[in-house]
Structures are given as C-alpha cells and as structure tokens.
Motif scaffolding. Structure first.
Motif, short mmCIF file in Angstrom:
data_model
loop_
_atom_site.label_atom_id
_atom_site.label_comp_id
_atom_site.label_asym_id
_atom_site.label_seq_id
_atom_site.Cartn_x
_atom_site.Cartn_y
_atom_site.Cartn_z
N LYS A 304 0.83 -1.21 0.00
CA LYS A 304 0.00 0.00 0.00
C LYS A 304 0.86 1.24 0.00
O LYS A 304 0.58 2.21 -0.70
N LYS A 305 1.92 1.23 0.79
CA LYS A 305 2.87 2.35 0.79
C LYS A 305 4.20 1.84 1.32
O LYS A 305 4.27 0.89 2.10
N ILE A 306 5.25 2.49 0.89
CA ILE A 306 6.59 2.07 1.30
C ILE A 306 7.48 3.29 1.34
O ILE A 306 7.31 4.24 0.56
N ASN A 307 8.40 3.32 2.31
CA ASN A 307 9.46 4.34 2.29
C ASN A 307 10.80 3.63 2.43
O ASN A 307 10.93 2.62 3.15
N MET A 308 11.77 4.14 1.73
CA MET A 308 13.11 3.56 1.70
C MET A 308 14.13 4.68 1.83
O MET A 308 14.07 5.66 1.10
N GLN A 309 15.05 4.51 2.75
CA GLN A 309 16.12 5.48 2.94
C GLN A 309 17.46 4.74 2.92
O GLN A 309 17.65 3.77 3.65
N VAL A 310 18.35 5.20 2.05
CA VAL A 310 19.66 4.54 1.94
C VAL A 310 20.43 4.74 3.23
O VAL A 310 20.45 5.84 3.80
N THR A 311 21.06 3.67 3.72
CA THR A 311 21.83 3.77 4.95
C THR A 311 23.07 4.64 4.74
O THR A 311 23.65 4.67 3.66
N LYS A 312 23.45 5.32 5.79
CA LYS A 312 24.56 6.26 5.70
C LYS A 312 25.87 5.57 5.35
O LYS A 312 26.75 6.15 4.71
N SER A 313 26.01 4.31 5.74
CA SER A 313 27.26 3.60 5.49
C SER A 313 27.35 3.01 4.09
O SER A 313 28.36 2.41 3.73
N ASN A 315 28.08 2.31 0.33
CA ASN A 315 29.27 2.68 -0.45
C ASN A 315 28.85 3.44 -1.70
O ASN A 315 28.81 2.91 -2.81
N ILE A 316 28.54 4.72 -1.51
CA ILE A 316 28.15 5.60 -2.60
C ILE A 316 28.71 6.98 -2.32
O ILE A 316 28.68 7.45 -1.18
N ASN A 317 29.26 7.61 -3.33
CA ASN A 317 29.93 8.90 -3.17
C ASN A 317 29.00 10.07 -3.50
O ASN A 317 28.11 9.95 -4.33
N TRP A 318 29.29 11.20 -2.86
CA TRP A 318 28.68 12.49 -3.17
C TRP A 318 27.17 12.51 -2.93
O TRP A 318 26.50 13.45 -3.29
N VAL A 319 26.64 11.45 -2.37
CA VAL A 319 25.21 11.41 -2.05
C VAL A 319 25.08 11.08 -0.58
O VAL A 319 25.41 9.98 -0.14
N LYS A 320 24.64 12.05 0.21
CA LYS A 320 24.53 11.86 1.65
C LYS A 320 23.27 11.10 2.03
O LYS A 320 23.25 10.38 3.02
N ASP A 321 22.24 11.25 1.23
CA ASP A 321 20.97 10.62 1.60
C ASP A 321 20.14 10.37 0.35
O ASP A 321 20.20 11.14 -0.62
N ILE A 322 19.41 9.30 0.35
CA ILE A 322 18.40 9.00 -0.67
C ILE A 322 17.15 8.56 0.08
O ILE A 322 17.22 7.67 0.93
N TYR A 323 16.05 9.17 -0.24
CA TYR A 323 14.79 8.84 0.43
C TYR A 323 13.72 8.64 -0.64
O TYR A 323 13.57 9.46 -1.55
N ILE A 324 12.96 7.56 -0.53
CA ILE A 324 11.95 7.22 -1.52
C ILE A 324 10.63 6.93 -0.82
O ILE A 324 10.60 6.25 0.21
N GLU A 325 9.56 7.44 -1.40
CA GLU A 325 8.21 7.12 -0.95
C GLU A 325 7.38 6.71 -2.16
O GLU A 325 7.44 7.36 -3.20
N GLN A 326 6.61 5.66 -2.01
CA GLN A 326 5.65 5.28 -3.04
C GLN A 326 4.31 4.96 -2.37
O GLN A 326 4.27 4.29 -1.34
N ASP A 327 3.23 5.48 -2.98
CA ASP A 327 1.89 5.21 -2.51
C ASP A 327 1.11 4.51 -3.63
O ASP A 327 1.17 4.94 -4.80
N PHE A 328 0.39 3.45 -3.27
CA PHE A 328 -0.37 2.67 -4.24
C PHE A 328 -1.85 2.70 -3.90
O PHE A 328 -2.23 2.77 -2.72
N ASP A 329 -2.67 2.61 -4.93
CA ASP A 329 -4.10 2.44 -4.76
C ASP A 329 -4.42 0.99 -5.10
O ASP A 329 -4.34 0.57 -6.25
N VAL A 330 -4.73 0.19 -4.08
CA VAL A 330 -5.04 -1.21 -4.28
C VAL A 330 -6.50 -1.33 -4.71
O VAL A 330 -7.40 -1.10 -3.91
N VAL A 331 -6.71 -1.70 -5.97
CA VAL A 331 -8.07 -1.75 -6.51
C VAL A 331 -8.75 -3.05 -6.14
O VAL A 331 -9.87 -3.08 -5.64
N ASN A 332 -8.08 -4.17 -6.40
CA ASN A 332 -8.61 -5.47 -6.01
C ASN A 332 -7.46 -6.45 -5.89
O ASN A 332 -6.30 -6.04 -5.86
N ASP A 333 -7.77 -7.72 -5.86
CA ASP A 333 -6.76 -8.72 -5.57
C ASP A 333 -5.68 -8.79 -6.65
O ASP A 333 -4.57 -9.25 -6.37
N SER A 334 -5.97 -8.36 -7.85
CA SER A 334 -5.00 -8.52 -8.93
C SER A 334 -4.50 -7.20 -9.50
O SER A 334 -3.67 -7.20 -10.40
#
Length: 831
Positions: A304-313, A315-334
């Motif tokens: 239904k919804k998810i948030n994802m934040q890249v951990t500080k440790s 191994n990626i350069n020049w990017v201190k943080d990445i944060y993602i949110e997605q919201d879904f509309d669940v219509v039915n079982d499929s």
C-alpha cells in the motif's frame, strides 16, 4: 547540459508550514545512539526510522500530540509533544526485561511463529505481480512530474559570508524539509505533463508530452533528461533497484532475508484496508541497502505504501541521503496502481550531518486511469515530438489544470528568483567560472562562439615536445542544426603548426540525416584502437601524455580529410556512409618508420601511404537515451549495449590512392548489472583485412604505454607490439562496488571498491603483408601461436576520486622489452 551543471555545482558550493514537526536523537541507557529505531505519530501510519547516528526528523500536515518510539529489545515509549514544533529532543529507551528475539534468518522453511514478518514477506513474493495496467488490454493515464533542486543546510554563517554578499535576497523565503528537517532554498524547478497510452496486446506504449516548463535556464530538456537518468525508473518488487549506476537490494526481494532484519511493528486501516506495518533495516554495514518500513494489505499482500532510505554507510559517493516514498491504490486482488512516487537525493561532498549540499527531488503523480479503450496500431507508431516549441510555451491555464499536485509557495517563487539572479553581476561571474570548469569552454555569447576546450591547451610528446593548442566552435544553443569547430596547435620542438576543422549539418530532423566533413593535419599516436581514426578533431591521450612507459616514439604524421553522411531511420539504429583520404608517415623515422616495398618508387621503397577509403557502418544501440534534437546530441546513460558492423573498401588510383583492399569488422559491447555483485563490462571485437596492405593500414592490437587506465586496451603491451590482418579480442572487467571489501573489518570504513579484469587477443598476419612491410624498422608479430592474455586487480574509490590498477602479463614474456607488470590509474568523480 553544460549550463545546468554550472548552476548545479555553483549552488552546491554556495512554504507552507506543516502542523507538527519533531526531531532529535534516540539513545540507550548508556548514552549510545540507537540506529533504525521506529518513530511514529501515535494512532497514525506516518513515521520514520532513525539514521545510523540515532537521529530522526518527522513532520506531518496534521496535528499530533504524541509520538511512539519502539525498537527491538527496548521498552516502547510514548512521548508527549508540548508544542507543534519540537526540535532537539533527546529520548532514552530502556532495555526491555523481556527482550524480543532478534529476527533469525533460516536457510530452510521458517514457521510463522519464528518471525511473522518473514511469513508475510513470503506471501508478498507468492503474489508478486506486475503493475496493474498490464492486467488490462489497453490503458491510459495522466502523468505529472516535478523535478526540483534546492540549496540546503542554510544558516546565518552562509547567508552572511562574502560569497553571498549582495545576494542576500535569495534567502528571504526559506522552507524546511519534511524528510530531514533542514532549511533549503529552491533554485531550479522543471514540470512535465504527459499522457501515457498502452496496448498490452500490441505490446505498444507511447508517451505524449503536452507541457514542459522550466525555471528559466536554457536547455531545459537537457536538465530533465539528466535528472531522469539519475532517478531512473524502478520497480520495488525487483530484487535489485538501480540508482546512480549501482544496484541496491530491494527490501521486497527474495534475497532480502539475507540482507535485512524484518520486524512486524503494527497494523491498522489505511483507506479502509487492513494493513500490516513491517520495519526493515540492514544486517551489515557498507552494503548497498535501505532502511525504512512498508504497509502491506492483509489479504492481497500488495504494498500500500513504502518508504526507503539509503543507509549512511552505503558505499556511494557524493550522495549523503536518498529517500523514496511510493503510494499505491489497491483496486482489487489482482490490480494495484501507483499513485505517487517521490524521491529525494541529498548531494554533498561529505556525509557529515551538518555538511551543506543540494537536494534533488523528483515527484511523479499518476491519475485519471482509463482501461480497455482500443486504439489502432498507427496511433502508437505516430510518436509525438517532446521538443515541439509548443510544449515549452503552454500558458498559465494549461498548467493550472495539468498539475496533479499543486506547487507550494516557495516552488512558485523559483521563477521570480531566477529572473532576478540573472540581472546580478556577481551571480553571473560565479556562473561563468563554474561553466568553464564544467564544460571546458569559454562562452562568448555576443558572437555565439565558445573558446576551447581549455583542457586541451597543453600537451607533450617525443616528436613535438611541449605543444599548445587553441580552438573554438559555433554555439547558438544546445539544439543547433549546424556546428563548425576548429583548432590550431604548435609544437616547440618540431616548430610546426597543426590544425583541425570540422563541420556538421543536420539536413533532416526526422531521420537525423547529417552531412559532415573536415580536415586534420597533426601528429597522432595510432594503435590505440583496432579501427582507423576518422576523427578530425579528437586526439588520443597517448599523443599528449606527459609521462609514458618505455620509448613512446612510434608517432605518425596524419593528414586526414573526411566526408560522411549519417542517418537514423529507426530509433537507436544508425547507418553511416563515409569516405576518407589519409596520408600517413612517421613523425620520428629514425625510431619508427612506415616503410614498405613499392615497385614504382625509384628506390623500391616508400615511406608514406596515401589512401582513399569508402566505408559503410551499421550501429545498433538498444536502450540508448540521448538529449536534444540538434546536430549534436549527448548520451545520458551508459548501460546500453552497442553493436557495430563496419565494411571498408580501399580504392587504389583514385586521388593517387595506393592500395586496393577490403576490411570487415564487428564489435559488441555490453555492461551488465550482476545483481548485488556489481557491474560487469564485456566487449568483443573481430576483424579481417582482405588484400595486401602495409604496416600503416594493418590492425594493431591496442597497447598502452601511458600511466592511465583505459578500457579496451592492453596495458602491458607496447604500441605496435602486435600487428594483425585478422584478429579477435575479448575484454572483461568487473567492478564489485565494494561488495568484498565491505566484509573485511579493517577495510570496511574506507569504502574501497575492487575491480578485476581479464583480457585476451588472438591474431594472424599473412606472409604477404609481412613481406610488404619488410623495410619497416620494428618487428612485425601477431599473437597466432597462442592467445595473448592479461589480467588485473584494481582498487577504486581511493579518496573518492582515485583508482589504481595492477596489471599482469600472462604470456609472450620473451618479446623484446616485454613488461610483465605495470601500474596504471585514473581519477574522476563517480557515485
């Protein structure tokens, strides 16, 4: 693109308030920070996770009086919020008397009682489905995308610094990020509205871009494409999610139980659907992982919804943080439909909490879904033009109706801010300096000319000694339909001037029919590529390298004239017809000559080759993305494969050309993302020359006597060490992106990356061609008896910019001056 990069790096160095804001740190009884603790507004589904240092920030448009703090093995706490804005909170969790067991990952079947979160995760896998629109025969929806860049971590010291003296008005309207709690100032905004149509029966999809609006910088389509490449599309159900050229393990992947800890935290109704809340956080540091939580429906097991934040440790350069949110509309079982996708990246030179940087934010909203409306196949073949001028000139009424998410006050103010900044001389000076550093060219807007590139001004080689070069090009804008470019150079040892001149003209935009031609007289280090050079402006790094390995005296005087016609009848498939007239002779005959047997010469030997060729080249690059629609376009991704087939015919007699021959060449290059194990780059080249040709026209196995690590060459081969008329080469290079070093405790903190390489070459040289070039003063040898091979081990990301490769020669160690071992390196800014 160059203008965007200038503003981006300049501001890197240089609303409507929500109802409840809270931020602080979570500690244990000993005062140590607790990473990945869960903070949620009580009786809501709005929450966050502490970072690696135990810090958190949370805000909501609603008013709340209490937050709940939980973590495995500690007693939960409800904290009263005395006011709407509560910063600097310090919350201590006590160790639980009845500690919850940490999630244990079993290799076999795990029962529900062991960990209910894992049981739910398995049901998600079992009912994993593709996007809901794929379940219908046809579909259509509206898509609104908003891309924004903000200068962040603004404080009084920055505002009052000399750097921004006279620019204080920029900071009059600041806002606070709902993700990080930091103040920020928007400086760029781009909006795009489009309608997406698809037919799952015909397997067709097209996107009609109806509006594109930018905050004032030229080349807005370049900016949009640049950012879309950074924030490429992804599916959270995939095992690996690719960001910044790296593969992150998805928390919903089947390999997730080996990578993450999962905790069933809560359950509640969301949009009248009962959902479970699962918190996840990484089991190990320094891996490409996320932390966060997701809500999953209890019957369909659709997210239904998810948030994802890249951990500080991570191994990626020049990017201190990445944060993602997605919201879904669940219509039915499929069927589940993506409603909103939000991604924030915090670009900074340091990952320290107080370091300044730039936010890059992309918000995509989907709405007005329609299904099962059939459209004829020609409808999908008729692609819209995303660069139509009308797309960029939509009025206020259009945007009022097109925005599926309204602009905030500070976003609306970006357009006015940029218009004002352009009139400030100090800002223009900053812009010009960074533009030169970013593009390599000095812009002379008054004359529509760029001077440069400045990085080619100085060079050195054995024939010319120290050399200087100056050039210029026409530049009216990114989408010029024609471009002229040229340079002059002078060598202080040979006391000779050199030059290059090129012209390109876009004759038909639809088929990308381009006429090009030019002339170049210069000194060049040939033998770095198996294909003949037809570039009248470029110059290999070996031709001007200040430091080389061994004697670098096999240089060539080249007088090259070219005329070509290119078209792209189908997207990513190009046909190139060309002709060239080359005159080749040694630049240092005493050390290296190109002499060959010539019965028509008075001496029976000639030292210069004059050759006219015609060629046909087919180039297929599936998945390649470009920006712009002018005569020159720039690539915005490098994860596509490339297939090249080339046929060359040498014609004797025409324009005093010397030789008749034919050459057929094939090459294939493909980068592969190997899940969480990094990136493998592969290339294969095959070629054969039919007919007798001298050394100057043979195929040289590419060597490398510079100290730079170059792909598709053999670093332990000298120039012209192997010469062929029939060849096959293979190059394999795998970058583990720190996967192995992250498992070694004393190396983990350095975020180093390991690279391994394996290369091989096989070739033949006919007796006739050996005899023809017998007067040459270098040995002619091909790796025919056994495949020549090398291997290498490299360490990358040293100080975030340096890579060092240790190269080993596998055989042919008895060759004269053979180099069994060598060290090369390179530097650059890579994520």
């Amino acid at each position: 693109m160059k203008r965007f990069l200038a503003v981006f790096f300049l501001l890197s160095s240089l609303s409507i308030l929500s109802q409840t804001k809270v931020g602080g740190i979570i500690l244990d009884e000993l005062g140590d920070p607790i990473a990945f603790a869960n903070i949620i507004f009580k009786n809501s589904s709005e929450g966050t996770i502490t970072n690696d240092n135990g810090r958190f920030y949370l805000e909501s448009d609603d008013t709340y009086e209490t937050i709940t703090v939980t973590f495995i093995g500690y007693e939960s706490r409800d904290i009263h919020l005395p006011q709407k804005v509560n910063y600097g909170m310090e919350i201590v969790l006590n160790e639980s008397m009845e500690q919850l067991k940490e999630v244990i990952v079993y290799t076999g079947k795990q029962s529900k009682k062991d960990n209910p979160a894992i049981d739910i995760l398995r049901k998600i896998w079992a009912k994993k489905r593709e996007n809901g629109v794929r379940k219908f025969k046809q579909y259509k929806y509206d898509k609104y995308e908003k891309i924004e860049f903000d200068l962040n971590t603004i404080d009084s010291a920055l505002i009052q610094s000399k750097l921004f003296r006279g620019l204080e008005f920029m900071f009059e309207d600041l806002d606070t990020s709902r993700i990080t709690g930091k103040t920020y100032l928007p400086f760029f905004l781009n909006e795009t509205f489009s309608k997406v149509y698809g037919d799952n029966i015909l397997n067709r999809e097209k996107e009609d871009v109806l509006g594109n609006k930018s905050s004032g910088f030229e080349g807005n389509q370049a900016i949009t494409a640049f950012v879309e490449d950074l924030y490429s599309d992804y599916d959270i159900y995939d095992n690996y999610l690719r960001f910044f050229d790296k593969s992150f393990t998805s928390p919903l992947s089947k390999t997730g139980i080996d990578t993450y800890n999962y905790v069933l935290s809560d359950s509640t109704y969301i949009d009248n659907k009962w959902c479970y809340n699962i918190i996840y956080y990484p089991r190990r540091k320094n891996e490409l992982t996320f932390k966060g939580d997701f809500w999953v429906n209890d019957t369909t097991f659709a997210i239904k919804k998810i948030n994802m934040q890249v951990t500080k440790s991570a191994n990626i350069n020049w990017v201190k943080d990445i944060y993602i949110e997605q919201d879904f509309d669940v219509v039915n079982d499929s069927v589940f439909l993506l409603k909103r996708d939000y991604m924030l990246s915090d670009f900074a030179f340091s990952k320290k909490e107080k370091s300044r940087g730039v936010y890059g934010k992309r918000t995509t909203v989907f709405d007005n879904y329609e299904f099962d409306v059939s459209r004829p196949e020609p409808f999908y073949k008729a692609e819209s033009d995303p660069y139509d001028p009308r797309v960029f000139s939509q009025d206020t009424t259009f945007w009022k109706n097109a925005r599926l998410e309204s602009l905030s006050d500070d976003e609306s103010g970006i357009f006015k801010l940029l218009d004002t900044l352009k009139t400030v001389p100090k800002f223009r000076t900053y812009y010009d300096i960074v533009s030169i550093l970013g593009s390599g060219y000095i812009e002379i807007d008054k004359w529509n000319i760029d001077i440069g590139d400045v990085y080619s001004t100085f060079g050195y080689n054995d024939a010319e000694g120290m050399r200087i070069r100056g050039g210029a090009r026409t530049y009216f804008g990114q989408n010029d339909t024609w471009r002229l470019e040229g340079y002059m150079a002078y060598g202080f040892s040979d006391h000779k001037f050199k030059h290059g001149l090129s012209g390109k003209f876009l004759l038909d935009r639809k088929t990308r029919l381009i006429l090009s031609g030019g002339n170049r007289r210069d000194i060049e280090q040939l033998g770095l590529s198996l294909t003949s050079t037809n570039d009248v402006l470029g110059r290999s790094i070996a031709s001007s390298s200040l430091v080389t390995v061994g004697s670098n005296d096999r240089l060539t005087n080249i007088n090259l004239s070219t005329l070509g016609l290119e078209m792209e009848p189908v997207k990513n498939f190009r046909i190139r017809l060309g002709s060239s007239l080359r005159t080749l002779g040694s630049a240092l005959p005493d050390a290296f000559n190109l002499d060959y047997v010539d019965a028509d010469s008075p001496t029976g030997i000639s030292s210069e080759v004059k050759q006219f060729d015609v060629s046909t080249t087919l180039i297929y690059t599936p998945g390649k993305r470009t920006i712009g629609y002018g005569v020159e376009r720039a690539n915005i991704n490098d994860d596509h494969s490339e297939v090249v087939l080339n046929y060359t015919k040498g014609i004797s007699g025409f324009l005093e050309s010397d030789f008749d021959y034919e050459r057929l060449q094939f090459s294939y290059r493909k980068p592969w993302q190997v899940g969480g194990f990094g990136r493998l780059t592969t290339s294969v080249e095959l070629g054969k020359t039919f007919g007798e040709v001298p050394l100057a026209l043979l195929s040289v196995v590419p060597g490398n006597q510079t100290l730079f690590s170059l792909y598709n060459v053999f670093p332990n081969l000298d120039f012209y060490e192997f010469v062929t008329d029939t060849y096959a080469t293979v190059h394999l290079e795998h970058n583990f992106n720190g996967r192995l070093f992250s498992r070694i405790p004393f190396l983990r903190k350095f975020n180093l990356r390991e690279i391994v390489g394996l290369r091989g070459a096989w070739g033949q040289l006919s007796d006739e061609n050996i005899a023809l070039s017998a007067p040459a003063n270098i040995p002619l040898m091909a790796p025919e008896d056994q495949i020549y091979w090398e291997y290498s081990f490299g360490v990358g990301n040293i100080f975030k910019i340096l890579r060092i490769d240790f190269n080993f020669r596998g055989n042919y160690l008895d060759n004269p001056d053979a180099r069994p071992f060598g060290i090369t390196g390179t530097f650059g800014f890579n994520f």
